[in-house]
Design an enzyme around this catalytic site. Structure first.
Site, short mmCIF file in Angstrom:
data_model
loop_
_atom_site.label_atom_id
_atom_site.label_comp_id
_atom_site.label_asym_id
_atom_site.label_seq_id
_atom_site.Cartn_x
_atom_site.Cartn_y
_atom_site.Cartn_z
N GLY A 11 -20.62 -7.41 -19.61
CA GLY A 11 -21.82 -7.21 -18.80
C GLY A 11 -21.64 -6.07 -17.81
O GLY A 11 -20.64 -5.34 -17.84
N PHE A 12 -22.60 -5.93 -16.93
CA PHE A 12 -22.60 -4.85 -15.93
C PHE A 12 -21.34 -4.94 -15.05
O PHE A 12 -20.46 -4.07 -15.10
CB PHE A 12 -23.91 -4.95 -15.13
CG PHE A 12 -23.90 -4.25 -13.81
CD1 PHE A 12 -23.41 -2.94 -13.68
CD2 PHE A 12 -24.41 -4.88 -12.68
CE1 PHE A 12 -23.42 -2.30 -12.44
CE2 PHE A 12 -24.42 -4.24 -11.45
CZ PHE A 12 -23.91 -2.96 -11.33
N ASP A 32 -17.21 -12.82 -24.11
CA ASP A 32 -18.64 -12.62 -23.88
C ASP A 32 -19.41 -13.10 -25.11
O ASP A 32 -18.92 -12.97 -26.24
CB ASP A 32 -18.91 -11.13 -23.63
CG ASP A 32 -20.15 -10.91 -22.79
OD1 ASP A 32 -20.00 -10.42 -21.65
OD2 ASP A 32 -21.26 -11.24 -23.25
N PHE A 35 -25.13 -12.14 -24.65
CA PHE A 35 -26.53 -12.49 -24.34
C PHE A 35 -27.20 -11.33 -23.58
O PHE A 35 -28.28 -10.89 -23.94
CB PHE A 35 -26.58 -13.80 -23.54
CG PHE A 35 -27.97 -14.17 -23.14
CD1 PHE A 35 -28.97 -14.34 -24.09
CD2 PHE A 35 -28.31 -14.34 -21.80
CE1 PHE A 35 -30.28 -14.66 -23.72
CE2 PHE A 35 -29.60 -14.66 -21.42
CZ PHE A 35 -30.59 -14.82 -22.38
N ASP A 57 -19.00 -18.32 -26.36
CA ASP A 57 -19.96 -18.83 -25.38
C ASP A 57 -19.20 -19.80 -24.46
O ASP A 57 -18.65 -20.80 -24.94
CB ASP A 57 -21.08 -19.55 -26.16
CG ASP A 57 -22.15 -20.10 -25.24
OD1 ASP A 57 -21.84 -20.44 -24.08
OD2 ASP A 57 -23.30 -20.20 -25.70
N LEU A 72 -17.38 -14.65 -14.72
CA LEU A 72 -18.62 -13.90 -14.44
C LEU A 72 -19.73 -14.23 -15.43
O LEU A 72 -20.85 -13.73 -15.28
CB LEU A 72 -18.35 -12.39 -14.51
CG LEU A 72 -17.86 -11.69 -13.23
CD1 LEU A 72 -16.48 -12.17 -12.84
CD2 LEU A 72 -17.82 -10.18 -13.43
N TYR A 144 -30.98 -20.86 -12.19
CA TYR A 144 -29.90 -19.96 -11.75
C TYR A 144 -29.32 -20.43 -10.42
O TYR A 144 -28.11 -20.65 -10.29
CB TYR A 144 -30.46 -18.54 -11.64
CG TYR A 144 -29.44 -17.49 -11.27
CD1 TYR A 144 -28.48 -17.06 -12.18
CD2 TYR A 144 -29.44 -16.91 -10.00
CE1 TYR A 144 -27.56 -16.07 -11.84
CE2 TYR A 144 -28.53 -15.92 -9.66
CZ TYR A 144 -27.59 -15.50 -10.58
OH TYR A 144 -26.67 -14.53 -10.25
N LYS A 148 -25.69 -22.18 -10.07
CA LYS A 148 -24.61 -21.54 -9.32
C LYS A 148 -24.12 -22.45 -8.19
O LYS A 148 -22.93 -22.45 -7.86
CB LYS A 148 -25.08 -20.20 -8.75
CG LYS A 148 -25.27 -19.13 -9.80
CD LYS A 148 -23.91 -18.58 -10.26
CE LYS A 148 -24.08 -17.37 -11.14
NZ LYS A 148 -22.79 -16.81 -11.57
N ARG A 185 -34.65 -5.65 -12.22
CA ARG A 185 -34.08 -5.52 -10.87
C ARG A 185 -34.56 -4.22 -10.25
O ARG A 185 -34.79 -3.23 -10.93
CB ARG A 185 -32.56 -5.59 -10.94
CG ARG A 185 -32.12 -7.02 -11.26
CD ARG A 185 -30.69 -7.25 -10.90
NE ARG A 185 -29.87 -7.34 -12.08
CZ ARG A 185 -28.61 -7.73 -12.05
NH1 ARG A 185 -28.04 -8.05 -10.93
NH2 ARG A 185 -27.92 -7.79 -13.17
N1 NAD Z 1 -25.24 -7.87 -10.25
C1 NAD Z 1 -25.52 -8.54 -9.16
O1 NAD Z 1 -26.15 -8.01 -8.25
C2 NAD Z 1 -25.04 -9.96 -8.97
C3 NAD Z 1 -25.38 -10.64 -7.80
C4 NAD Z 1 -24.96 -11.94 -7.62
C5 NAD Z 1 -24.17 -12.55 -8.57
N2 NAD Z 1 -23.85 -11.89 -9.71
C6 NAD Z 1 -23.04 -12.61 -10.70
O2 NAD Z 1 -22.09 -11.77 -11.29
C7 NAD Z 1 -21.93 -12.12 -12.67
C8 NAD Z 1 -22.13 -10.87 -13.52
O3 NAD Z 1 -23.44 -10.36 -13.31
P1 NAD Z 1 -23.95 -9.00 -13.95
O4 NAD Z 1 -24.86 -8.36 -12.99
O5 NAD Z 1 -22.81 -8.26 -14.49
O6 NAD Z 1 -24.88 -9.57 -15.12
P2 NAD Z 1 -24.85 -9.27 -16.69
O7 NAD Z 1 -26.01 -10.02 -17.29
O8 NAD Z 1 -24.75 -7.81 -16.95
O9 NAD Z 1 -23.48 -9.93 -17.15
C9 NAD Z 1 -23.34 -11.26 -17.52
C10 NAD Z 1 -22.47 -11.30 -18.76
O10 NAD Z 1 -22.26 -12.66 -19.12
C11 NAD Z 1 -22.46 -12.80 -20.52
N3 NAD Z 1 -22.85 -14.18 -20.79
C12 NAD Z 1 -24.02 -14.80 -20.46
N4 NAD Z 1 -23.99 -16.08 -20.86
C13 NAD Z 1 -22.78 -16.27 -21.45
C14 NAD Z 1 -22.17 -17.39 -22.09
N5 NAD Z 1 -22.78 -18.57 -22.19
N6 NAD Z 1 -20.92 -17.22 -22.59
C15 NAD Z 1 -20.28 -16.02 -22.52
N7 NAD Z 1 -20.83 -14.93 -21.94
C16 NAD Z 1 -22.06 -15.07 -21.41
C17 NAD Z 1 -23.53 -11.79 -20.85
O11 NAD Z 1 -23.61 -11.46 -22.22
C18 NAD Z 1 -23.13 -10.62 -19.97
O12 NAD Z 1 -22.21 -9.78 -20.61
C19 NAD Z 1 -22.93 -13.22 -12.97
O13 NAD Z 1 -22.27 -14.45 -12.92
C20 NAD Z 1 -23.91 -13.11 -11.84
O14 NAD Z 1 -24.50 -14.35 -11.55
C21 NAD Z 1 -24.28 -10.61 -9.94
#
Ligand code: NAD
Length: 312
Positions: A11-12, A32, A35, A57, A72, A144, A148, A185
């Site tokens: 992910g990001f 990962d 999703f 998953d 994450l 969500y 969390k 976003r």
């Molecule tokens: N980016 C932000 O501003 C922010 C803010 C608060 C919290 N977060 C937390 O940081 C984490 C990463 O966020 P992000 O912005 O990179 O989001 P993102 O959606 O880019 O990354 C999430 C990753 O988790 C994977 N994923 C989802 N469900 C899954 C599952 N059941 N099994 C395996 N992989 C799974 C997705 O494919 C993705 O690669 C998340 O837990 C999010 O809640 C992010």
């Protein structure tokens, strides 16, 4: 070499964390289910012998040998986490149980990527870690927010009951290259709209504020938290306390992209917080950390990324 698991590693944030850990000389396992993640985010790491990718998953158990876990995995933007809300709660809650079980079995230290959303629509500003939050348990964002919150509960119960070494970081809005172009976003929305010459969507009157942390600052804080003494469990806020209104953000994006887009006003979505800003005193004192990248510099990098990926 230290074996480190990053769930949601494609992910990001996860992909930037994988970059950092590989550069630090760790042996990284990225898990990962794709999703919201993308192979393109980690494609450049695949030829590295100290980087391994596993499609899995986290709502199902995982058996691997590991020394540290960054958890994450979870869709993070409302469009994605509301697409299948039941799965979102399963990912947060079952995912936490499975990863905590793995940490217990392997005696690993485990870090949870929690969120400022645990504070809900807060009555206090800025939010400190001892504020319990104001969360709607039955709204469209609850899968969500409550998922969390329950994950945090599980982390602290595993810590109290099984003496697990836990680290909980509450992440506030973070932006940077590899954000999804269509995740709704505000930073990615504004940039994509500006680059395409479309109207910039402002919800409400645009006077609501947010604070944005650049991804490199965030990753630095996460790595410091993982390396901190065992007693430091968190929760600990990580974010940038510098507040901007949505109108200010729109104007900065317009000037940095040189776009001719105009502003279009739409009604505020349900449960949207009016203001959100971290108090990062704890991170400053315990992690000796604070953000260093200015909004303009971070936006420049992010705009360059979207120019490359969207406009070729
Ligand atoms: N980016 C932000 O501003 C922010 C803010 C608060 C919290 N977060 C937390 O940081 C984490 C990463 O966020 P992000 O912005 O990179 O989001 P993102 O959606 O880019 O990354 C999430 C990753 O988790 C994977 N994923 C989802 N469900 C899954 C599952 N059941 N099994 C395996 N992989 C799974 C997705 O494919 C993705 O690669 C998340 O837990 C999010 O809640 C992010």
């Amino acid at each position: 070499m230290e074996k480190v698991l990053v769930t949601g590693g494609a992910g990001f944030l996860g992909s930037h964390l994988c970059d950092r850990l590989v550069a630090d000389g760790c042996d990284v396992l990225c898990v990962d289910n794709f999703f919201t993640g993308a192979k393109s985010n980690i494609a450049h790491l695949l030829s590295n012998p100290y980087f391994e990718l596993m499609r899995h998953d986290v709502s199902f158990p995982l058996y691997v040998e590991i020394g540290k876990i960054y958890n994450l995995a979870c869709p993070a933007s409302p469009v994605h986490y509301q697409h299948d809300p039941v799965q979102t709660t399963k990912t947060s809650v079952h995912g936490a149980i499975n990863m905590l079980g793995l940490a217990k079995r392997t005696n690993a230290t485990i870090l949870q990527a929690s969120t400022s959303e645990v504070y809900g629509d807060p009555e206090v500003h800025p939010q400190t870690e001892d504020y319990w939050g104001r969360v709607n348990p039955i709204g469209p964002r609850s899968c969500y927010d409550e998922g969390k919150r329950c994950a945090e509960t599980l982390f602290f119960d595993y810590h109290r009951q099984h003496q697990l070494r836990i680290k909980v970081v509450r992440i506030f809005n973070t932006y940077g290259p590899r954000m999804h172009p269509n995740d709704g976003r505000v930073v990615s929305n504004f940039i994509v709209q500006a680059l395409r010459g479309e109207d910039i969507t402002i919800y409400g009157n645009g006077e609501q504020t947010r604070s944005f942390c650049y991804v490199d600052d965030l990753i630095e804080a996460m790595v410091r938290m993982m390396g901190s003494p065992d007693e430091l469990t968190g929760p600990i806020n990580i974010g940038n306390p510098n507040e901007v209104t949505m109108l200010e953000l729109a104007e900065t994006v317009l000037s940095l992209t040189g776009s001719k887009s105009t502003l279009a006003y739409k009604p505020l979505p349900a449960d949207d917080p009016r203001q959100r800003r971290p108090d990062i005193s704890l991170a400053k004192s315990k992690l000796v950390w604070q953000p260093t990248v200015s909004l303009e510099d971070g936006l420049r990098e992010t705009i360059a990324y979207f120019r490359r990926t969207l406009l070729g």
